[in-house]
Design a protein around this motif. Structure first.
Motif, short mmCIF file in Angstrom:
data_model
loop_
_atom_site.label_atom_id
_atom_site.label_comp_id
_atom_site.label_asym_id
_atom_site.label_seq_id
_atom_site.Cartn_x
_atom_site.Cartn_y
_atom_site.Cartn_z
N SER A 134 0.86 -1.19 0.00
CA SER A 134 0.00 0.00 0.00
C SER A 134 0.90 1.24 0.00
CB SER A 134 -0.91 0.02 1.23
OG SER A 134 -0.18 0.43 2.38
N SER A 135 0.28 2.38 -0.07
CA SER A 135 1.05 3.63 -0.07
C SER A 135 1.11 4.27 1.31
CB SER A 135 0.41 4.61 -1.05
OG SER A 135 -0.90 4.94 -0.61
N TYR A 138 4.40 5.82 3.03
CA TYR A 138 5.04 7.05 2.54
C TYR A 138 4.06 8.22 2.40
CZ TYR A 138 3.73 5.49 -2.21
OH TYR A 138 3.04 5.07 -3.32
N GLU A 139 2.94 8.12 3.10
CA GLU A 139 1.98 9.22 3.13
C GLU A 139 2.51 10.38 3.98
OE1 GLU A 139 -0.72 9.76 1.48
OE2 GLU A 139 -1.20 7.79 0.68
#
Length: 154
Positions: A134-135, A138-139
């Motif tokens: 998932s992202s 690095y959010e």
């Protein structure tokens, strides 16, 4: 006293090392981060945080082995790196993500860093950050904090 030596407070760097060590231990033992934090317990986490400036000058593999043995952390079956389809962030990268979130939680809630650390790692956000497919990891730090605060992905 919050004297600065360089760009940030030295205790921020100690928190960064503590979070990175947690991630390193979790990867070596194939455990979820919350399981490692809970196995280490509050007293050991305080020790790691308080002595991080000494531990970070040693080999992280040796330091991790000492705490794995001391806390009797058994090998698990959680392998978020083996399941990752993309570039795997380092334990230092993930340590930085957790450091920022924990620091903000401690400041906003006016609680100790170790209390905030235990809350963050035992919350839903930890599993989201540790899903490298998932992202989430690095959010934006402000977004992660709001997700933590609302107890859901926004």
């Amino acid at each position: 006293m919050n004297e600065l030596h360089g760009r940030e407070n030295p205790k921020d760097n100690d928190l960064f090392f503590t979070c990175s060590l947690i991630d390193y231990i979790a990867r070596r033992t194939k455990n979820k981060r919350a399981d490692v934090v809970n196995a280490l317990g509050e007293k050991r986490l305080e020790k790691i945080y308080d002595l991080a400036d000494i531990y970070h000058s040693d080999n992280i593999e040796r330091v991790s082995e000492d705490f794995i043995k001391e806390a009797d952390i058994k090998d698990g079956s959680f392998d978020n790196m083996g399941e990752c389809q993309y570039a795997i962030p380092s334990h230092w990268d993930i340590g930085k993500v957790y450091k920022r979130l924990i620091k903000q939680v401690a400041q906003e809630d006016n609680i100790s860093v170790i209390t905030a650390l235990m809350e963050v790692y035992n919350s839903f956000i930890s599993e989201k950050i540790d899903d490298y497919n998932s992202s989430m990891y690095y959010e934006n730090p402000a977004y992660l904090f709001e997700c933590f605060r609302e107890n859901k992905v926004l």
